[in-house]
Design an enzyme around this catalytic site. Structure first.
Site, PDB file in Angstrom:
ATOM      1  CD1 TRP A 130       4.411 -30.371  40.968  1.00 34.22           C
ATOM      2  CD2 TRP A 130       2.712 -28.911  40.860  1.00 34.22           C
ATOM      3  NE1 TRP A 130       3.956 -30.347  39.668  1.00 34.22           N
ATOM      4  CE2 TRP A 130       2.921 -29.463  39.577  1.00 34.22           C
ATOM      5  CE3 TRP A 130       1.694 -27.979  41.042  1.00 34.22           C
ATOM      6  CZ2 TRP A 130       2.148 -29.103  38.486  1.00 34.22           C
ATOM      7  CZ3 TRP A 130       0.922 -27.622  39.960  1.00 34.22           C
ATOM      8  CH2 TRP A 130       1.154 -28.170  38.692  1.00 34.22           C
ATOM      9  CG  ASP A 210      -2.729 -28.942  44.759  1.00 35.93           C
ATOM     10  OD1 ASP A 210      -3.577 -29.571  44.111  1.00 35.93           O
ATOM     11  OD2 ASP A 210      -1.615 -28.634  44.292  1.00 35.93           O
ATOM     12  CE  LYS A 245      -1.691 -35.547  38.729  1.00 33.58           C
ATOM     13  NZ  LYS A 245      -2.040 -34.122  38.529  1.00 33.58           N
TER      14      LYS A 245
END
Length: 396
Positions: A130, A210, A245
């Site tokens: 990312w 993560d 999310k």
């Protein structure tokens, strides 16, 4: 003094929003920005979230601060969600949860903690990763390194990854994506996770896991396999969790940094340092998103509704992956893009080159990151034939 300040380019991914909005093409398709979208192209508010917010509106009695570690009720429901209801780590009281402004805030909290309390330690991220990982860790002043993850043929390069991990200096920090790897979509198998665990243990590395997409890969518990494996078999682990999310509450900025130590006393030492880091960074996290998560997970009825909705979202994305590959079959491209159906999560490293992406944008109004990373949730049964035809036109 401001006369000397130069203008810099904006964030490439967020810049796609503006470009897409300005495009007059009626068939335009947004595969860029990483948010979930339904079949109508909308990022919906989940039913469970709406019901939880109604309860909050009715019952909330204060807007006071919630403290640097956040709302303890939020921690109480997130820890078993991430680590498992029967987690031996929780039984041993080795884990601390610090609520943060989104998963991004949790990562910056971890970065500042590492810089302050583990001076001289480098941090290793996958290549690719990312993009904001790079900005966050560099802004914290940590020496940044990369290990291989995707090879030149757009496949998971596990051999390269493992070989690199075995060369990392003892005691450094390694960032691992728990599931739904962003941006590639390639995840580790359980056997591969076991090999990573053994290497991390041998090199005395500190894993920073993560965990931004729990529930978007194969299931809430299935997606947690790697994070739980590390937590249950190592003395020290950091996990950054996001509810943005899987609860669809992106703008509420709801995340968490979970710190796992060898024992309860050491965990309390770490927890005290995290309180200082949070206080000096943002003081207190926002409360609303955490309250939503708590209301949902504390209610058997709302939790069941939420799990059903999350399953629908996950199944839609995985179905779109298969439909995408099938839609390319008439053009003889289904084998070339077969890996898309094997990936997990919202994102896919499609294998499209920057020149392909540029043509898709300029000639067809199809927007994605120039690396070829596409947000699969931006697809729909209605636009797949158009997208497939456009891809065939630019790659042949």
């Amino acid at each position: 003094m401001f006369e000397q300040i130069e203008r810099v380019p904006g964030d490439a991914i967020l810049g796609l929003i503006e470009a897409f909005n300005k495009d007059p093409n009626p068939q335009k398709v947004d595969l860029g920005v990483g948010v979930y979208r339904d079949a109508q192209g909308v990022t919906p508010i989940m039913r469970a979230v709406k019901e939880a917010e109604a309860l909050l509106l009715k019952n909330e009695t204060t807007k006071s601060y919630i403290g640097s570690h956040g709302d303890p009720r939020y921690a109480r429901v997130v820890l078993p969600l991430v680590l498992g209801a029967e987690s031996p780590v929780l039984d041993a009281d080795r884990a601390s949860a610090t609520q943060s402004p989104g998963g991004t805030g949790a990562l910056r909290l971890a970065a500042d903690f590492i810089k302050t309390n583990l001076p001289g330690k480098g941090i290793w991220v996958s290549d690719p990763t990312w993009p904001n990982h790079l900005g966050i860790f560099q802004a914290a002043g940590i020496e940044l390194h990369k290990y291989p993850y995707v090879d030149a043929d757009n496949r998971l390069d596990f051999d390269g990854m493992l070989s690199a991990l075995k060369q990392i200096p003892h005691g450094d920090v390694v960032v691992l994506h728990a599931c739904c790897h962003n941006p590639s979509g390639f995840d580790l198998s359980r056997e591969q996770w076991q090999q990573v665990l053994e290497t991390v243990r041998e090199r005395s590395l500190l894993p920073l896991v993560d965990f931004a997409y729990q529930g978007f890969g194969d299931g809430l518990d299935e997606d947690a396999y790697g994070a739980r494996l590390m937590a249950e078999n190592l003395d020290e682990v950091l996990i950054t969790s996001s509810c943005s999310k899987n609860f669809g509450i992106y703008r509420e900025r709801t995340g968490c940094l979970i710190a796992i130590a060898r024992n309860h006393e050491q965990m309390q030492n770490v927890r005290s340092q995290l309180a200082i880091v949070a206080r000096e960074n943002y003081s207190n996290p926002p409360a609303h998103g955490g309250s939503i998560v708590y209301e949902i997970l504390e209610s058997a009825e709302l939790a069941a509704v939420w799990r059903e909705e999350l399953t629908e979202m996950r199944n839609r994305i995985n179905g779109l992956r298969r439909e995408f590959v099938d839609s390319l079959a008439p053009y003889g491209l289904d084998e070339r893009f077969a890996h898309v159906a094997e990936q997990r999560g919202m994102f896919s490293y499609t294998g499209l080159q920057p020149e392909h992406v540029d043509r898709l944008r300029d000639e067809y109004g199809i927007y994605m990151v120039r690396s070829g990373r596409a947000n699969v949730a931006g697809l729909a049964s209605e636009n797949l034939p158009y997208v497939a035809k456009a891809i065939a036109a630019v790659v042949k």
